[in-house]
Motif scaffolding. Structure first.
Motif, short mmCIF file in Angstrom:
data_model
loop_
_atom_site.label_atom_id
_atom_site.label_comp_id
_atom_site.label_asym_id
_atom_site.label_seq_id
_atom_site.Cartn_x
_atom_site.Cartn_y
_atom_site.Cartn_z
N ARG A 234 8.92 39.76 0.73
CA ARG A 234 9.62 39.98 -0.53
C ARG A 234 8.97 41.03 -1.44
O ARG A 234 9.68 41.72 -2.17
N VAL A 235 7.67 41.16 -1.39
CA VAL A 235 7.03 42.11 -2.30
C VAL A 235 7.52 43.54 -2.07
O VAL A 235 7.65 44.30 -3.04
N PRO A 236 7.84 43.96 -0.82
CA PRO A 236 8.41 45.31 -0.69
C PRO A 236 9.66 45.54 -1.52
O PRO A 236 9.92 46.66 -1.97
N HIS A 237 10.45 44.49 -1.76
CA HIS A 237 11.62 44.65 -2.63
C HIS A 237 11.17 45.04 -4.04
O HIS A 237 11.81 45.86 -4.71
N ILE A 238 10.08 44.43 -4.48
CA ILE A 238 9.53 44.73 -5.81
C ILE A 238 8.97 46.15 -5.83
O ILE A 238 9.19 46.92 -6.78
N LEU A 239 8.24 46.52 -4.78
CA LEU A 239 7.64 47.85 -4.73
C LEU A 239 8.71 48.94 -4.72
O LEU A 239 8.50 50.03 -5.27
N GLU A 240 9.85 48.66 -4.08
CA GLU A 240 10.94 49.63 -4.02
C GLU A 240 11.79 49.61 -5.29
O GLU A 240 12.59 50.53 -5.52
N GLY A 241 11.62 48.58 -6.11
CA GLY A 241 12.52 48.42 -7.24
C GLY A 241 13.95 48.20 -6.80
O GLY A 241 14.90 48.54 -7.51
#
Length: 322
Positions: A234-241
């Motif tokens: 899930r953190v990649p979703h945050i990193l990508e915005g």
């Protein structure tokens, strides 16, 4: 097509997949890829068109499946939708009363264990068979037939479901001979999934607040003991915005409420799950209910004044989890 293959197809049960969302579409296409006759059903015209383009047959109404299908897979959102499909609403009958006796219903939604138990009894009284079979693994694993299925039901339910399970699942966990056990295990899974997503969001908020580069933080944690499947996913979703929903905030409002209600009925306090539920509820209250569940980090951004990574054009492979 040879006469032999035509004969084989004519003896196979026709499978109806109700719900052609991210998970249901993957399941329906996996059944097709497995050589099974499949009819897809969804209220959304674009979903029906997509499945038809993949080579499947489609109907817009679940009731239309009763004439042809002897195996029904319910890949819907919640117990209310299960209830509406099977038994109708506002005095209108549902699919269950139209299915031929002996037909199989494979129920894949996340529902309360007590509801799954009662559903099995109701369908049994109508001469139908239920396999309580919640699923996990996300849209990507659904698409390649590698889901984890947490299933319980009578031996004849497993026997009838075997072709579908072989096509859609990488692992089938046989958890008991009556409905309810599968949903019980899925509830434990959703407890952990929801808590881990909320914890990942909180941890990232902490790191950002301390001034740590988010990309570097992700790199370190995914190689350290604090990592979890949900953090890594899930953190990649945050990193990508990018909060395009594969599994939405409101899914975990629903599922963690089921966890809370079940714990209350069992007189079991679960403060960690309750805390995660409050964060998802807050996110939903902010209008984020239909965004990806990683958007729970926006609660921290709003209350602590965090600057989250902005959307960019470099997207990682994303695999959702219901």
């Amino acid at each position: 097509m040879s006469d032999e293959s035509t004969s084989d197809e004519s003896t196979q049960a026709i499978h109806g997949v109700i719900g052609l969302g991210a998970m249901g579409m993957g399941i329906a296409r996996s059944l097709l890829d497995g050589g099974l006759p499949v009819i897809g059903c969804d209220l959304a015209a674009d979903a029906r068109v997509a499945f038809a383009d993949a080579g499947g047959r489609v109907h817009s109404s679940p009731l239309a499946l009763a004439e042809e299908c002897s195996v029904i897979l319910l890949v819907v959102v919640n117990a209310h939708q299960v209830e509406t499909v099977l038994f109708g609403d506002e005095g209108r009958g549902g699919l269950a009363e139209r299915l031929a006796p002996g037909s199989l219903v494979i129920q894949c939604a996340t529902v309360a264990p007590a509801y799954a138990e009662a559903l099995g009894e109701r369908l049994d009284a109508m001469g139908l068979v239920l396999l309580d079979a919640p699923i996990s693994g996300g849209a990507a694993r659904a698409a390649c037939g590698q889901l984890s299925v947490m299933a319980s039901g009578r031996p004849e339910a497993f026997a009838m479901a075997e072709p579908a399970l072989e096509a859609m699942a990488g692992t089938v966990h046989r958890l008991g001979d009556a409905p309810g056990a599968g949903s019980s295990v899925k509830l434990v899974n959703q407890h952990l999934a929801g808590v881990h997503i909320a914890a990942a969001a909180e941890a990232m908020a902490l790191g950002i607040r301390m001034g740590i580069d988010p990309e570097r933080l992700y790199e370190v944690i995914t190689q350290s003991a604090g990592n979890s499947w949900m953090f890594e996913n899930r953190v990649p979703h945050i990193l990508e915005g990018d909060y395009t929903p594969l599994s939405a905030v409101d899914i975990f409002v629903k599922d963690l409420n089921l966890v809370h209600d079940t714990g209350r009925d069992l007189r079991l306090a679960m403060p960690v799950a309750a805390s995660a539920l409050q964060q998802f509820t807050a996110a939903s209250g902010m209008g984020l209910g239909r965004e990806d569940d990683a958007a729970v980090i926006k609660v921290y951004a709003a209350t602590a004044g965090l600057d989250l990574p902005a959307a960019n054009d470099t997207h990682l492979d994303r695999e959702g989890e219901e």
